[in-house]
Write a protein that holds these residues in place. Structure first.
Motif, PDB file in Angstrom:
ATOM      1  N   ARG A  35      43.906  43.361  50.927  1.00 29.16           N
ATOM      2  CA  ARG A  35      43.605  44.162  49.742  1.00 29.16           C
ATOM      3  C   ARG A  35      44.876  44.858  49.240  1.00 29.16           C
ATOM      4  O   ARG A  35      45.106  44.937  48.034  1.00 29.16           O
ATOM      5  N   VAL A  39      45.055  43.526  45.391  1.00 29.19           N
ATOM      6  CA  VAL A  39      44.630  44.441  44.325  1.00 29.19           C
ATOM      7  C   VAL A  39      45.800  44.846  43.422  1.00 29.19           C
ATOM      8  O   VAL A  39      45.741  44.632  42.210  1.00 29.19           O
ATOM      9  N   PRO A  40      46.898  45.378  43.984  1.00 27.69           N
ATOM     10  CA  PRO A  40      48.015  45.694  43.076  1.00 27.69           C
ATOM     11  C   PRO A  40      48.596  44.454  42.404  1.00 27.69           C
ATOM     12  O   PRO A  40      48.974  44.503  41.227  1.00 27.69           O
ATOM     13  N   THR A  42      47.024  41.708  41.487  1.00 28.42           N
ATOM     14  CA  THR A  42      46.145  41.291  40.388  1.00 28.42           C
ATOM     15  C   THR A  42      46.274  42.238  39.201  1.00 28.42           C
ATOM     16  O   THR A  42      46.368  41.798  38.051  1.00 28.42           O
ATOM     17  N   ILE A  43      46.296  43.553  39.495  1.00 28.85           N
ATOM     18  CA  ILE A  43      46.441  44.519  38.401  1.00 28.85           C
ATOM     19  C   ILE A  43      47.761  44.270  37.673  1.00 28.85           C
ATOM     20  O   ILE A  43      47.822  44.249  36.443  1.00 28.85           O
ATOM     21  N   PHE A  44      48.826  44.009  38.459  1.00 23.38           N
ATOM     22  CA  PHE A  44      50.129  43.804  37.841  1.00 23.38           C
ATOM     23  C   PHE A  44      50.138  42.575  36.934  1.00 23.38           C
ATOM     24  O   PHE A  44      50.543  42.643  35.777  1.00 23.38           O
ATOM     25  N   LEU A  46      47.660  40.879  35.593  1.00 24.29           N
ATOM     26  CA  LEU A  46      46.768  40.996  34.432  1.00 24.29           C
ATOM     27  C   LEU A  46      47.373  41.923  33.380  1.00 24.29           C
ATOM     28  O   LEU A  46      47.325  41.639  32.184  1.00 24.29           O
ATOM     29  N   ALA A  47      47.979  43.019  33.830  1.00 21.59           N
ATOM     30  CA  ALA A  47      48.575  43.973  32.884  1.00 21.59           C
ATOM     31  C   ALA A  47      49.749  43.327  32.145  1.00 21.59           C
ATOM     32  O   ALA A  47      49.876  43.440  30.925  1.00 21.59           O
ATOM     33  N   TRP A  48      50.600  42.640  32.907  1.00 21.66           N
ATOM     34  CA  TRP A  48      51.787  42.007  32.289  1.00 21.66           C
ATOM     35  C   TRP A  48      51.361  40.922  31.304  1.00 21.66           C
ATOM     36  O   TRP A  48      51.919  40.792  30.214  1.00 21.66           O
TER      37      TRP A  48
ATOM     38  N   THR B  92      44.922  34.092  39.115  1.00 21.07           N
ATOM     39  CA  THR B  92      43.537  34.531  39.336  1.00 21.07           C
ATOM     40  C   THR B  92      42.875  33.644  40.390  1.00 21.07           C
ATOM     41  O   THR B  92      42.225  34.130  41.315  1.00 21.07           O
TER      42      THR B  92
END
Lengths: 140, 523
Positions: A35, A39-40, A42-44, A46-48, B92
């Motif tokens: 995790r 988690v970080p 995926t966030i990174f 998706l944000a980029w 993803t």
């Protein structure tokens, strides 16, 4: 508790004491380490990526502006950065999975199987775990 | 420079070679496929690199090869947005689903969803999600195939569709997933080779420096600098964002891609196959820069009409310009192989939903034999192929291919992806949540596309069926709705059995303990 090899149940799945494994410190460590990367990560990405898409939609002038030399646009450079990001993050995940996650998963499975055998054969409480030969499972 | 209206004999020979190679593969595969695991999952015998090539072959459709290059040729930068979304989407897949799918599934994505949920309702919902995605994607590919083959070889549209459908059905019923996988691997190899050759050729004709190429391309466009900026193809900013969201999450809900993870022996091979796919697909999309902008620099404004709507023929025209008839025929053959590999992957995943999910587990409630399941799968593959051929022939070349591919990704992202992700990671998730989520995802995306301006063109309906709604890409609304449906259905009901079984699914998906083992193949 039934022995792990004691025949398959109706749905054909092998049986282990899943709840105990799920609560074991080895499994907890595996999922928390995973995790902490996923988690970080995926966030990174998706944000980029979404940042890039939003700029492409709402700031075409900025995306079309010159980057260092005539002919090269900010938009194209940002698009290339998405390619680079995908290669690098994918490679980082693979490295992490080989070096950290896989050994941790093996340890979780091994200690679970150790517990099952001990319980089936001697009905003894949780046996001392075998020390792991590989030092690579330790946090780096 | 004109594409022949009569039959192009060189192209016909190349097509025959492509079909010949794939038929030999299918024949060899047919002798090694006997069990259900062989048929659905190639005996879980593929290596990471092999499956990586097969994923690339399954994923890069004619829309990638001809469509993106064509969009770049016509609209410049906006075409490249597709490439970026299609590639980043694999993060993803890699981070959230690939290994977990491999560890917890058997043959279809419904196996993962029903691991701890109620068999019949959850499986039916998952099968619906799979069939909806495949239906839109498959018809788009069949229509695309017909249009292309008609333009490139001179065979009539209907005959071209029938032939494409017939070949794909033969691969599946004779060689199952093993033949399908090798057709995809060979296709990926052919596609990459063709792209490399063409890229180098374009470089020698223009410049190996992309910046010079951009300047050449800009000089050949009526739009000037605008050609290198976003906004020529996507006029509504929110549409761009909506499409991007659908692409980056949709790949992780495509049944034919997720099914590929059941063909490798373990989770390690599953993740290495994604990395191989990322390498291949990334390299390919980087080359589309040279193919698309190169087509602009070389063909210029004069080629716009010959490129057709959507620019699908820009690349074949570029091939003709570079290497004449023979090279055009080779590129056409590669495009044909590309379509065959993708449709075969789609149909085998749909036949999985029909035979393994609906027939074997819902209708027969698991009482059937493996033999029966494989037989039903073959009947399903023939039927699905026949239906797809019929719709493509009746709908004809007028069906809008790009909106159906967009719809397929939107359904995948809104229905399949939320349900799978939550089933694997959220203890509380239950059967009602899965059903409500999948139904919401499927019907909201379809509904939003039906009322969108793409379906209702013309001055009177400028803003679609309802004037205030002018989005043609549904993702930005339908994806949150899909997640919301999953959440709402879950919190309104309780299902202690599903929560109890989460421990098993969680441990198995994260460690591979108890996962399906590789059975290998005969011979």
């Amino acid at each position: 508790m039934s022995a792990p090899e004691g025949g398959l149940p109706a749905d054909g799945r092998p049986q282990y004491d899943w709840e105990t494994i799920e609560r074991s410190p080895e499994f907890r460590e595996l999922v928390s380490r995973k995790r902490a990367f996923i988690v970080p990560g995926t966030i990174f990405f998706l944000a980029w990526y979404l940042g890039f898409i939003v700029l492409a939609g709402y700031a075409p002038d900025f995306m079309g502006s010159e980057f260092l030399v005539d002919g090269l646009t900010v938009g194209y450079v940002l698009a290339l950065s998405q390619f680079l990001m995908t290669f690098v993050l994918g490679w980082m995940y693979l490295r992490k999975a080989d070096r950290v996650f896989d050994p941790l998963a093996e340890r979780a499975v091994a200690s679970a199987e150790g517990r099952e055998h001990a319980a089936a054969e001697t009905a003894a409480p949780e046996p001392a775990r075998q020390p792991q030969p590989s030092g690579r499972v330790l946090p780096q | 420079m004109t594409l022949l209206a009569s039959v192009n004999e060189t192209a016909l020979v190349v097509f025959a070679v492509v079909v010949g190679i794939t038929m030999v593969i299918t024949y060899l595969a047919s002798k090694r496929v006997s069990t259900a695991t062989d048929f659905w999952a190639a005996g879980r015998s593929l290596t990471g690199p092999q499956n990586g090539f097969a994923i690339a072959g399954d994923y890069m459709s004619a829309a990638s090869f001809l469509g993106i290059a064509g969009l770049i040729y016509l609209f410049g930068f906006d075409g490249f947005l597709y490439s970026v979304g299609f590639l980043v989407a694999f993060l993803t897949v890699l981070f959230l689903l690939a290994e977990r799918m491999r560890n917890s599934g058997k043959y279809t994505i419904a196996d993962v969803l029903t691991f701890r949920l109620k068999q019949k309702p959850a499986r039916s919902a998952a099968a619906l999600g799979t069939l909806a995605v495949v239906a839109f994607y498959l018809i788009a590919q069949m229509v695309g195939a017909g249009v292309l083959i008609e333009a490139l070889v001179g065979i009539d549209f209907s005959l071209a569709v029938v032939l494409t459908g017939a070949f794909m059905v033969v691969y599946i019923i004779a060689g199952g997933m093993l033949a399908t996988s090798w057709v995809q691997i060979i296709k990926a190899f052919m596609l990459m080779s063709a792209a490399v050759v063409m890229t180098v050729w374009v470089m020698t004709k223009t410049s190996a420096n992309p910046v010079d190429l951009f300047k050449d391309a800009r000089g050949q466009s009526a739009e000037g600098q605008k050609y290198l900026e976003p906004g020529l193809f996507f006029a509504t900013p929110l549409d761009t964002v909506s499409l991007g969201l659908g692409l980056v999450l949709g790949t992780a809900g495509l049944p034919h891609i997720l099914m590929r993870f059941f063909t490798v022996p373990n989770a390690k091979a599953a993740r290495s196959s994604v990395m191989w796919a990322i390498g291949l697909i990334g390299a390919f999309y980087l080359m589309t820069t040279f193919l698309g902008f190169g087509a602009r620099a070389i063909l210029g404004r004069a080629g716009e009409e010959a490129a057709g709507t959507g620019g699908n023929l820009a690349l074949p025209n570029l091939a003709d310009e570079l290497g004449g008839d023979l090279f055009l025929a080779i590129i056409a053959g590669v495009a044909f192989a590309t379509i065959l590999a993708v449709v075969a992957g789609l149909v085998i995943s749909a036949s999985g939903a029909v035979a393994h999910d609906i027939w074997s587990n819902v209708v027969r409630a698991g009482r059937d034999s493996e033999r029966e399941e494989v037989w039903v799968a073959k009947i399903a593959a023939v039927s699905i192929g026949a239906i797809a051929i019929a719709i493509a022939v009746i709908g004809g070349a007028g069906l809008n291919v790009s909106f159906m591919v967009g719809l397929a990704f939107a359904v995948a992202a809104s229905a399949n992806f939320p349900a799978l992700l939550l089933a694997l990671t959220w203890r509380r998730f239950n059967t009602t949540g899965a059903i409500v989520g999948v139904l919401t995802g499927v019907f909201s995306s379809v509904f939003l596309v039906i009322i969108s301006p793409k379906v209702w063109p013309g001055a009177d309906s400028e803003g679609g069926l309802f004037g205030f709604y002018d989005l043609s890409q549904p993702g930005i609304i339908s994806i949150p709705l899909g997640f919301l449906g999953c959440w709402l259905g879950t919190v309104l009901t309780t299902e202690p059995a599903a929560e109890r079984k989460f421990d098993e699914l969680y441990v198995r998906s994260e460690t591979g303990l108890g996962a399906e083992v590789a059975t290998g193949l005969k011979g």
